[in-house]
Design a protein around this motif. Sequence first.
Motif, PDB file in Angstrom:
ATOM      1  N   HIS A   1     -29.459 -71.903   9.798  1.00  0.00           N
ATOM      2  CA  HIS A   1     -30.374 -70.796  10.077  1.00  0.00           C
ATOM      3  C   HIS A   1     -30.208 -69.680   9.053  1.00  0.00           C
ATOM      4  CE1 HIS A   1     -32.117 -72.209  13.802  1.00  0.00           C
ATOM      5  NE2 HIS A   1     -30.898 -72.524  14.273  1.00  0.00           N
ATOM      6  N   ILE A   2     -28.977 -69.383   8.688  1.00  0.00           N
ATOM      7  CA  ILE A   2     -28.716 -68.333   7.688  1.00  0.00           C
ATOM      8  C   ILE A   2     -29.328 -68.735   6.352  1.00  0.00           C
ATOM      9  CG2 ILE A   2     -26.900 -67.214   6.330  1.00  0.00           C
ATOM     10  CD1 ILE A   2     -25.168 -67.296   8.890  1.00  0.00           C
ATOM     11  N   ILE A   3     -29.138 -69.991   5.946  1.00  0.00           N
ATOM     12  CA  ILE A   3     -29.685 -70.482   4.674  1.00  0.00           C
ATOM     13  C   ILE A   3     -31.213 -70.443   4.703  1.00  0.00           C
ATOM     14  CG2 ILE A   3     -29.961 -72.544   3.238  1.00  0.00           C
ATOM     15  CD1 ILE A   3     -27.027 -73.220   3.931  1.00  0.00           C
ATOM     16  N   ALA A   4     -31.810 -70.869   5.818  1.00  0.00           N
ATOM     17  CA  ALA A   4     -33.267 -70.865   5.929  1.00  0.00           C
ATOM     18  C   ALA A   4     -33.810 -69.447   5.848  1.00  0.00           C
ATOM     19  CB  ALA A   4     -33.698 -71.539   7.229  1.00  0.00           C
ATOM     20  N   SER A   5     -33.165 -68.499   6.539  1.00  0.00           N
ATOM     21  CA  SER A   5     -33.644 -67.114   6.480  1.00  0.00           C
ATOM     22  C   SER A   5     -33.442 -66.525   5.091  1.00  0.00           C
ATOM     23  CB  SER A   5     -32.962 -66.253   7.550  1.00  0.00           C
ATOM     24  OG  SER A   5     -31.576 -66.158   7.296  1.00  0.00           O
ATOM     25  N   ALA A   6     -32.362 -66.908   4.403  1.00  0.00           N
ATOM     26  CA  ALA A   6     -32.131 -66.425   3.045  1.00  0.00           C
ATOM     27  C   ALA A   6     -33.198 -66.976   2.094  1.00  0.00           C
ATOM     28  CB  ALA A   6     -30.737 -66.823   2.570  1.00  0.00           C
ATOM     29  N   ARG A   7     -33.560 -68.249   2.268  1.00  0.00           N
ATOM     30  CA  ARG A   7     -34.615 -68.834   1.436  1.00  0.00           C
ATOM     31  C   ARG A   7     -35.951 -68.153   1.698  1.00  0.00           C
ATOM     32  NH1 ARG A   7     -32.944 -75.179   1.982  1.00  0.00           N
ATOM     33  NH2 ARG A   7     -31.345 -75.145   0.359  1.00  0.00           N
ATOM     34  N   ALA A   8     -36.236 -67.881   2.960  1.00  0.00           N
ATOM     35  CA  ALA A   8     -37.489 -67.203   3.293  1.00  0.00           C
ATOM     36  C   ALA A   8     -37.508 -65.799   2.692  1.00  0.00           C
ATOM     37  CB  ALA A   8     -37.668 -67.136   4.811  1.00  0.00           C
ATOM     38  N   ALA A   9     -36.383 -65.090   2.772  1.00  0.00           N
ATOM     39  CA  ALA A   9     -36.306 -63.751   2.190  1.00  0.00           C
ATOM     40  C   ALA A   9     -36.463 -63.812   0.673  1.00  0.00           C
ATOM     41  CB  ALA A   9     -34.984 -63.089   2.558  1.00  0.00           C
ATOM     42  N   LYS A  10     -35.882 -64.835   0.063  1.00  0.00           N
ATOM     43  CA  LYS A  10     -36.003 -65.015  -1.388  1.00  0.00           C
ATOM     44  C   LYS A  10     -37.455 -65.263  -1.769  1.00  0.00           C
ATOM     45  CE  LYS A  10     -34.547 -68.099  -5.108  1.00  0.00           C
ATOM     46  NZ  LYS A  10     -33.804 -69.325  -5.431  1.00  0.00           N
ATOM     47  N   THR A  11     -38.146 -66.087  -1.009  1.00  0.00           N
ATOM     48  CA  THR A  11     -39.553 -66.377  -1.280  1.00  0.00           C
ATOM     49  C   THR A  11     -40.399 -65.119  -1.149  1.00  0.00           C
ATOM     50  OG1 THR A  11     -39.251 -68.625  -0.437  1.00  0.00           O
ATOM     51  CG2 THR A  11     -41.511 -67.811  -0.590  1.00  0.00           C
ATOM     52  N   VAL A  12     -40.137 -64.335  -0.112  1.00  0.00           N
ATOM     53  CA  VAL A  12     -40.875 -63.086   0.086  1.00  0.00           C
ATOM     54  C   VAL A  12     -40.618 -62.144  -1.073  1.00  0.00           C
ATOM     55  CG1 VAL A  12     -41.018 -61.011   1.535  1.00  0.00           C
ATOM     56  CG2 VAL A  12     -41.000 -63.274   2.590  1.00  0.00           C
ATOM     57  N   ARG A  13     -39.365 -62.025  -1.476  1.00  0.00           N
ATOM     58  CA  ARG A  13     -39.015 -61.123  -2.586  1.00  0.00           C
ATOM     59  C   ARG A  13     -39.647 -61.586  -3.892  1.00  0.00           C
ATOM     60  NH1 ARG A  13     -39.387 -57.044  -4.952  1.00  0.00           N
ATOM     61  NH2 ARG A  13     -37.895 -56.534  -6.561  1.00  0.00           N
ATOM     62  N   LEU A  14     -39.691 -62.895  -4.134  1.00  0.00           N
ATOM     63  CA  LEU A  14     -40.338 -63.412  -5.340  1.00  0.00           C
ATOM     64  C   LEU A  14     -41.828 -63.082  -5.347  1.00  0.00           C
ATOM     65  CD1 LEU A  14     -38.644 -66.904  -5.825  1.00  0.00           C
ATOM     66  CD2 LEU A  14     -38.472 -64.923  -7.328  1.00  0.00           C
ATOM     67  N   LYS A  15     -42.472 -63.208  -4.183  1.00  0.00           N
ATOM     68  CA  LYS A  15     -43.891 -62.857  -4.097  1.00  0.00           C
ATOM     69  C   LYS A  15     -44.094 -61.371  -4.371  1.00  0.00           C
ATOM     70  CE  LYS A  15     -45.357 -66.523  -0.964  1.00  0.00           C
ATOM     71  NZ  LYS A  15     -45.855 -66.849   0.387  1.00  0.00           N
ATOM     72  N   GLN A  16     -43.209 -60.539  -3.809  1.00  0.00           N
ATOM     73  CA  GLN A  16     -43.306 -59.099  -4.047  1.00  0.00           C
ATOM     74  C   GLN A  16     -43.116 -58.781  -5.530  1.00  0.00           C
ATOM     75  OE1 GLN A  16     -40.271 -57.464  -1.536  1.00  0.00           O
ATOM     76  NE2 GLN A  16     -41.634 -57.225   0.234  1.00  0.00           N
ATOM     77  N   ALA A  17     -42.122 -59.422  -6.155  1.00  0.00           N
ATOM     78  CA  ALA A  17     -41.854 -59.180  -7.581  1.00  0.00           C
ATOM     79  C   ALA A  17     -43.049 -59.607  -8.429  1.00  0.00           C
ATOM     80  CB  ALA A  17     -40.598 -59.926  -8.007  1.00  0.00           C
ATOM     81  N   LYS A  18     -43.656 -60.740  -8.059  1.00  0.00           N
ATOM     82  CA  LYS A  18     -44.815 -61.210  -8.804  1.00  0.00           C
ATOM     83  C   LYS A  18     -45.972 -60.229  -8.671  1.00  0.00           C
ATOM     84  CE  LYS A  18     -47.922 -65.143  -9.250  1.00  0.00           C
ATOM     85  NZ  LYS A  18     -48.319 -66.441  -8.732  1.00  0.00           N
ATOM     86  N   GLU A  19     -46.215 -59.723  -7.473  1.00  0.00           N
ATOM     87  CA  GLU A  19     -47.292 -58.757  -7.260  1.00  0.00           C
ATOM     88  C   GLU A  19     -47.023 -57.464  -8.024  1.00  0.00           C
ATOM     89  OE1 GLU A  19     -47.481 -58.402  -3.025  1.00  0.00           O
ATOM     90  OE2 GLU A  19     -48.474 -60.337  -2.776  1.00  0.00           O
ATOM     91  N   GLU A  20     -45.774 -56.998  -8.004  1.00  0.00           N
ATOM     92  CA  GLU A  20     -45.417 -55.785  -8.751  1.00  0.00           C
ATOM     93  C   GLU A  20     -45.646 -55.989 -10.246  1.00  0.00           C
ATOM     94  OE1 GLU A  20     -41.380 -54.721  -7.809  1.00  0.00           O
ATOM     95  OE2 GLU A  20     -41.840 -54.473  -5.681  1.00  0.00           O
ATOM     96  N   ALA A  21     -45.232 -57.150 -10.744  1.00  0.00           N
ATOM     97  CA  ALA A  21     -45.416 -57.445 -12.173  1.00  0.00           C
ATOM     98  C   ALA A  21     -46.899 -57.500 -12.529  1.00  0.00           C
ATOM     99  CB  ALA A  21     -44.736 -58.765 -12.525  1.00  0.00           C
ATOM    100  N   GLU A  22     -47.707 -58.104 -11.661  1.00  0.00           N
ATOM    101  CA  GLU A  22     -49.144 -58.176 -11.924  1.00  0.00           C
ATOM    102  C   GLU A  22     -49.772 -56.790 -11.940  1.00  0.00           C
ATOM    103  OE1 GLU A  22     -50.583 -60.896  -8.976  1.00  0.00           O
ATOM    104  OE2 GLU A  22     -50.018 -62.664 -10.155  1.00  0.00           O
ATOM    105  N   ARG A  23     -49.331 -55.913 -11.031  1.00  0.00           N
ATOM    106  CA  ARG A  23     -49.849 -54.544 -11.020  1.00  0.00           C
ATOM    107  C   ARG A  23     -49.451 -53.810 -12.292  1.00  0.00           C
ATOM    108  NH1 ARG A  23     -48.455 -54.668  -5.436  1.00  0.00           N
ATOM    109  NH2 ARG A  23     -46.463 -53.679  -5.901  1.00  0.00           N
ATOM    110  N   GLU A  24     -48.198 -53.977 -12.719  1.00  0.00           N
ATOM    111  CA  GLU A  24     -47.741 -53.321 -13.957  1.00  0.00           C
ATOM    112  C   GLU A  24     -48.515 -53.848 -15.161  1.00  0.00           C
ATOM    113  OE1 GLU A  24     -43.495 -53.507 -14.507  1.00  0.00           O
ATOM    114  OE2 GLU A  24     -43.124 -52.701 -12.498  1.00  0.00           O
ATOM    115  N   ILE A  25     -48.738 -55.150 -15.190  1.00  0.00           N
ATOM    116  CA  ILE A  25     -49.488 -55.752 -16.301  1.00  0.00           C
ATOM    117  C   ILE A  25     -50.914 -55.212 -16.319  1.00  0.00           C
ATOM    118  CG2 ILE A  25     -50.516 -57.916 -17.109  1.00  0.00           C
ATOM    119  CD1 ILE A  25     -47.910 -59.307 -16.173  1.00  0.00           C
ATOM    120  N   ALA A  26     -51.535 -55.129 -15.154  1.00  0.00           N
ATOM    121  CA  ALA A  26     -52.910 -54.625 -15.085  1.00  0.00           C
ATOM    122  C   ALA A  26     -52.979 -53.170 -15.551  1.00  0.00           C
ATOM    123  CB  ALA A  26     -53.448 -54.760 -13.665  1.00  0.00           C
ATOM    124  N   ALA A  27     -52.002 -52.359 -15.132  1.00  0.00           N
ATOM    125  CA  ALA A  27     -51.988 -50.955 -15.546  1.00  0.00           C
ATOM    126  C   ALA A  27     -51.775 -50.845 -17.053  1.00  0.00           C
ATOM    127  CB  ALA A  27     -50.888 -50.199 -14.800  1.00  0.00           C
TER     128      ALA A  27
END
Length: 110
Positions: A22-48
């Motif tokens: 359960h800990i590993i699964a939640s860590a993977r889910a958190a990692k996936t969420v963080r990667l999506k957030q980082a990608k969105e932030e990078a796309e916003r910075e690139i657009a700006a």
Amino acid sequence: MDSNKGQGGIQLLLAAEQEAQHIIASARAAKTVRLKQAKEEAEREIAAYRAQRESEFRKKVAESSGDSGSNVKRLEEETHIKIEQLKNEASKVSPEVVAMLMKYVTTVRN
């Protein structure tokens, strides 16, 4: 009793393994969420950044195209002035050149 202890230990290990999964699964889910957030932030910075660079480029193009029109007009005026100067100089020297040519053409050498 030893078998009870063994069974209890196995149950404890199985519970610990499930908790670890359960800990590993939640860590993977958190990692996936963080990667999506980082990608969105990078796309916003690139657009700006792209918008900033495009506005700078359009500004420079606008400046240079305005200058090129005035440069063309200025060059045309300078060219016209130079042509007039050359025509005036040619008309001043023209009689001398004609006389010199006539002299060489009409002079016979033996």
